[in-house]
Design a protein around this motif. Structure first.
Motif, short mmCIF file in Angstrom:
data_model
loop_
_atom_site.label_atom_id
_atom_site.label_comp_id
_atom_site.label_asym_id
_atom_site.label_seq_id
_atom_site.Cartn_x
_atom_site.Cartn_y
_atom_site.Cartn_z
N SER A 285 54.64 119.38 -59.67
CA SER A 285 53.99 118.73 -58.54
C SER A 285 53.39 117.39 -58.96
CB SER A 285 52.88 119.62 -57.97
OG SER A 285 53.41 120.81 -57.42
N PHE B 180 61.99 123.67 -53.99
CA PHE B 180 61.97 123.67 -52.50
C PHE B 180 63.41 123.54 -52.04
CE2 PHE B 180 61.22 120.38 -48.97
CZ PHE B 180 61.46 121.32 -48.00
N HIS C 159 61.17 116.01 -50.94
CA HIS C 159 59.78 116.08 -50.46
C HIS C 159 59.38 114.76 -49.81
CE1 HIS C 159 58.52 119.46 -53.50
NE2 HIS C 159 59.69 119.67 -52.94
N GLN D 222 56.76 109.76 -56.49
CA GLN D 222 56.69 109.31 -55.10
C GLN D 222 55.88 108.02 -54.97
OE1 GLN D 222 54.98 112.93 -53.82
NE2 GLN D 222 56.94 113.98 -53.50
N VAL E 220 53.74 117.11 -48.67
CA VAL E 220 54.76 118.16 -48.66
C VAL E 220 54.74 118.89 -50.00
CG1 VAL E 220 57.24 118.62 -48.60
CG2 VAL E 220 56.22 117.01 -46.97
N THR E 221 54.62 118.14 -51.08
CA THR E 221 54.58 118.75 -52.40
C THR E 221 53.40 119.70 -52.54
OG1 THR E 221 55.67 116.82 -53.38
CG2 THR E 221 54.50 118.28 -54.88
N ASN F 124 51.35 110.98 -45.03
CA ASN F 124 52.02 110.82 -46.32
C ASN F 124 51.24 109.83 -47.18
OD1 ASN F 124 53.74 110.11 -48.44
ND2 ASN F 124 55.58 110.25 -47.18
N TYR G 41 56.10 114.91 -59.43
CA TYR G 41 56.59 114.46 -58.13
C TYR G 41 55.64 113.44 -57.52
CZ TYR G 41 60.60 117.55 -57.25
OH TYR G 41 61.84 118.15 -57.29
N GLU H 232 64.30 112.44 -56.28
CA GLU H 232 63.07 112.28 -55.50
C GLU H 232 62.65 110.81 -55.43
OE1 GLU H 232 59.88 113.75 -53.15
OE2 GLU H 232 61.80 114.63 -53.79
N LEU I 208 53.97 122.90 -50.58
CA LEU I 208 54.88 123.81 -51.26
C LEU I 208 54.23 124.40 -52.51
CD1 LEU I 208 58.07 121.68 -50.75
CD2 LEU I 208 57.58 123.89 -49.70
#
Length: 252
Positions: A102, A252, A82, A109, A87-88, A198, A105, A29, A91
Motif C-alpha cells: 500500500s 485487488f 487503484h 500514485q 482506493v488503496t 483522490n 502504491y 499502477e 482495499l
C-alpha cells in the motif's frame, strides 16, 4: 471476514519491493495513474482555456474523468488499477493488499500524478494546472464531509462491482460502473468541494502550482471515506464460505 484476519497477514518484509510481481504492478499502477491524472487535469485545463459555460464545463470534466477511470481500471488489471490512495486504503482495510505494498502504491500514485501535471504544464506552454479547492462559501468541515461521502460511494461501488466475489450479473462491468460513479460524484460535488475523491489527483496540481490551499481536506476526507467503505463492506456485506489464504487476497 474479521478485520483482525486482514491485519494478520499484511506484515511483509521490505523484500516485497523487489519481487517481480510487485515491480510489474508498480509499473502498471504508475502508467494508469499517470494517464488518469493527465486526462482529468487536462480536461479541466481545456475547459478553463475555452472559457465556456460553467455547467457545460462541469459536465465535460465529469465525462472525462468517468471515461478515463473506466478505461484505466480495466487496463490496470495487473496492479488492480487503484489510481487513488483512497482506493488503496479501502482495499487495505478489507485485507486485499499488504501494508507495505500500500505504501509503495501511494508513492507510485503521487509520483505519477506529479509527472502528469509537470508534462501538462510544459505541453500547454506553462498554463497553470488548476488545483482542487473549496468553492466560495463552503467551509472546511463541509468540504471534509463532502469528500468522505463521495469517496465512500466510490469505494462502496468498487467493492460491490469488482471486489465482491458474489457480484453476479455485474461481473466484468465494475470498471465502467466505477467510472460512472466518479462522473456522477463530480456532477454532484464538483461545484462545492471539487469532488476530488483522490489525494493523488489533488496532489499533482498542488505540487506543480505550489498552491496548497485546502489541500489537507483532500487527504483527510478521501482516506476516511475510503477506509470506512472498505471496512464496512468487507465485514458486513461480503459472505465467504471459507477464510482465504493470504496469497488469495494479495491483489485487488
Amino acid at each position: 471476514m474479521a478485520c483482525r484476519a486482514s491485519w494478520s497477514y499484511t506484515k511483509r518484509s521490505g523484500r516485497e519491493a523487489t519481487q517481480p510481481d510487485v515491480i510489474k504492478a508498480l509499473a502498471v499502477e504508475f502508467i494508469t495513474t499517470f494517464f488518469f491524472v493527465f486526462a482529468g487535469v487536462g480536461a479541466v485545463m481545456a475547459t478553463e482555456t475555452l472559457a465556456g459555460n460553467s455547467l457545460v464545463s462541469l459536465f465535460a470534466v465529469a465525462i472525462a474523468h468517468a471515461l478515463v477511470v473506466a478505461v484505466m481500471i480495466s487496463a490496470g488489471h495487473i496492479s488492480g488499477g487503484h489510481l487513488n490512495p483512497a482506493v488503496t486504503i479501502g482495499l487495505l482495510f478489507g485485507g486485499h493488499i499488504t501494508v507495505f505494498r500500500s505504501l509503495l502504491y501511494w508513492i507510485d500514485q503521487l509520483l505519477a500524478a506529479s509527472a502528469a501535471c509537470i508534462l501538462l504544464k510544459n505541453l500547454t506552454g506553462g498554463l497553470n494546472t488548476p488545483i482542487i479547492s473549496l468553492a466560495s462559501g463552503v467551509g472546511s468541515l463541509q468540504g471534509v464531509v463532502w469528500e468522505i461521502v463521495l469517496t465512500f460511494s466510490l469505494l462502496f461501488t468498487v467493492y460491490a462491482t469488482i471486489v465482491d466475489p458474489k457480484k453476479g450479473s455485474l461481473d466484468g462491468l465494475g470498471p465502467l460502473l466505477t467510472g460512472f460513479v466518479v462522473g456522477a460524484n463530480i456532477l454532484a460535488g464538483g461545484a462545492y468541494s471539487g469532488a476530488s475523491m483522490n489525494p493523488a489527483r489533488a496532489f499533482g496540481p498542488a505540487l506543480v502550482s505550489w498552491d496548497w490551499t485546502d489541500h489537507w481536506i483532500y487527504w483527510v476526507g478521501p482516506l476516511i471515506g475510503g477506509g470506512l467503505a472498505g471496512f464496512i463492506y468487507e465485514n458486513f456485506f461480503i459472505i465467504r464460505t471459507h477464510v482465504p489464504l493470504p496469497i488469495e487476497r494479495e491483489d485487488f
